[in-house]
Design a protein around this motif. Structure first.
Motif, PDB file in Angstrom:
ATOM      1  N   HIS A 131      13.484   4.114 -25.075  1.00 18.69           N
ATOM      2  CA  HIS A 131      13.562   2.759 -24.494  1.00 18.69           C
ATOM      3  C   HIS A 131      12.427   2.563 -23.489  1.00 18.69           C
ATOM      4  CE1 HIS A 131      17.766   2.229 -26.058  1.00 18.69           C
ATOM      5  NE2 HIS A 131      17.725   3.542 -25.983  1.00 18.69           N
ATOM      6  N   ARG A 133       9.820   0.689 -23.215  1.00 18.45           N
ATOM      7  CA  ARG A 133       9.373  -0.639 -22.773  1.00 18.45           C
ATOM      8  C   ARG A 133      10.219  -1.135 -21.604  1.00 18.45           C
ATOM      9  NH1 ARG A 133       8.768  -0.881 -28.367  1.00 18.45           N
ATOM     10  NH2 ARG A 133       6.665  -1.413 -29.097  1.00 18.45           N
ATOM     11  N   SER A 134      11.530  -1.072 -21.758  1.00 21.07           N
ATOM     12  CA  SER A 134      12.412  -1.529 -20.678  1.00 21.07           C
ATOM     13  C   SER A 134      12.291  -0.626 -19.459  1.00 21.07           C
ATOM     14  CB  SER A 134      13.863  -1.550 -21.164  1.00 21.07           C
ATOM     15  OG  SER A 134      14.018  -2.400 -22.272  1.00 21.07           O
ATOM     16  N   SER A 215      17.653  -1.715 -26.488  1.00 21.02           N
ATOM     17  CA  SER A 215      17.612  -2.562 -25.295  1.00 21.02           C
ATOM     18  C   SER A 215      16.240  -3.205 -25.188  1.00 21.02           C
ATOM     19  CB  SER A 215      17.909  -1.736 -24.035  1.00 21.02           C
ATOM     20  OG  SER A 215      16.938  -0.727 -23.872  1.00 21.02           O
ATOM     21  N   THR A 216      16.204  -4.359 -24.565  1.00 19.71           N
ATOM     22  CA  THR A 216      14.964  -5.088 -24.343  1.00 19.71           C
ATOM     23  C   THR A 216      14.831  -5.423 -22.865  1.00 19.71           C
ATOM     24  OG1 THR A 216      16.027  -7.228 -24.754  1.00 19.71           O
ATOM     25  CG2 THR A 216      15.075  -6.087 -26.655  1.00 19.71           C
TER      26      THR A 216
END
Length: 420
Positions: A131, A133-134, A215-216
């Motif tokens: 994850h 990026r987040s 998740s973003t």
């Protein structure tokens, strides 16, 4: 009785949920009980389901007279008898040793059972890797703000200090020591502030990673936004508590003007600070995942840590050492570049004049931002996984997590859980 509020409220072992209380009572049998046989591995039932489907051991008995015994199991599918070792690759050879339970379900970065140190560290790294990026977006913003505050403190308190080769009067020496201590204190408390904020902001990301869900950045901000005031209140309470833990033992010496009494209070303050940090370290994930108040999150953390203080302290300290060493490796090239770019070079570093150079401070700050962006999420991920681990150990949270992950047939294989 389980009184855990908010997110993923599980059944407590004391309620009979997640334990042997939901199994049918064993019926008495006239024949001696025989050991239960596992179901055929080729029947399609999962490793985590067949054990929950077995009847109690007391119902196993020899067939009555006149009844046809069940067909014999082929030799290659028979369970090994007592005193025999299953062959490698046998369906009865479980991880962790012969005769152990089937492996726990693992929908995400951790298995749904009480965790060991290696699994906690691996889960934190897996969250960062899966994850990124987040995780990196949140940690970059917080790290940049922390380094900006440290840069301003260094420029304000160290820029006007005399260099080391000047003859210092006693008052100047005290001023140098005091300002240097202030800068280190600002750096330390900015680090605590950053850890609390990143832990709170990334707790939803870690919880989704545990469930194996994506998740973003936008989804993370959407989950955090309603809790922002409570998160800021918790951060302020923890920062004030950490400052009070250090100042209170030294306050009598400061008020009395006694340097000896003040010096004696400093180690006591560090001990109180360590106790305060470990006791309330689980408050940020408790706030974000249970959605209570800031005070309720502090109480929740103290309750979960009780009885496991030394274990949580040791894991947190080891993670801090790993993170610090990794950050130093990342920062070293930037420190070398700042040294060569500074007007005075190596001599400026030795006599302290480099701290007056914006070039040196800015390049060092850039290195600090990159180091913190990469390493702080590891520590915050460990903190959130410690929170989940404590709830698994004490409240059978693994059953609720399995249901949230869509594993309706999951049942824990452990009837007894280690306390704390």
């Amino acid at each position: 009785m389980n009184d855990s509020p908010g997110w993923a409220t599980p059944g407590s072992p004391s309620d009979g949920r997640g334990s042997d209380a939901d199994r049918p009572a064993a019926q008495p049998s006239a024949q001696p009980a025989q050991p239960a046989q596992p179901s055929d591995p080729g029947s399609g039932s999962g490793d985590s389901k067949w054990s929950a489907a077995q009847p109690p051991a007391g119902q196993w008995s020899s067939p009555a007279a006149g009844q046809t015994p069940p067909p014999a199991v082929p030799p290659q599918q028979q369970a090994p008898g007592w005193g025999t070792q299953p062959a490698p690759g046998s369906p009865y050879q479980y991880p962790g040793g012969w005769g152990g339970p089937p492996p726990a379900a693992k929908p995400g970065v951790i298995p749904l059972r009480p965790l060991g140190l290696g699994e906690i560290l691996d889960g934190a790294v897996g969250t960062l890797r899966g994850h990124w990026r987040s995780v990196l977006s949140v940690s970059l913003v917080v790290a940049a703000l922390s380094q900006l505050g440290l840069l301003l403190a260094q420029r304000a308190w160290l820029a006007e200090l005399p260099v080391a080769d000047e003859d210092l009067t006693p008052s100047q020496a005290v001023e140098v020591m005091g300002n240097t201590a202030l800068v280190y204190a600002v750096q330390y408390y900015l680090e605590i502030l950053g850890l609390v904020l990143v832990t709170a902001l990334l707790a939803p990301v870690v919880s989704r990673a545990v469930l194996g869900q994506a998740s973003t950045v936008s989804g993370t901000l959407k989950a955090v936004r309603p809790l922002a005031p409570r998160m800021l209140a918790l951060t302020a309470l923890m920062l004030l508590g950490a400052i009070a833990a250090v100042l209170l033992p030294t306050l009598p010496g400061i008020l009395a003007g006694s340097a000896v009494l003040t010096a004696l209070g400093i180690p006591v303050g560090f001990v109180l600070l360590a106790w305060f940090y470990v006791t309330f370290v689980l408050a940020p994930p408790a706030l974000m995942l249970e959605r209570g108040s800031a005070v309720a999150a502090l109480k929740r953390s103290a309750k979960l840590v009780k009885g496991s203080w030394w274990r949580i302290c040791g894991i947190s300290l080891l993670t801090w050492l790993i993170r610090t060493i990794t950050a130093m490796v990342i920062v070293m090239p930037f420190a070398g570049l700042a040294l060569f770019a500074a007007p005075e070079g190596l001599s400026g570093l030795l006599d302290g004049s480099a701290t007056r150079s914006w070039t040196f401070l800015i390049i060092s700050a850039i290195g600090g931002v990159i180091g913190a962006t990469v390493t702080v999420p590891m520590q915050t991920g460990v903190t959130t996984l410690l929170y989940i681990d404590q709830r698994i150990r004490r409240e059978a949270l693994d059953l609720e997590l399995a249901r949230a992950a869509g594993m309706d047939g999951y049942a824990t294989t452990a009837t007894e859980r280690p306390g704390g």
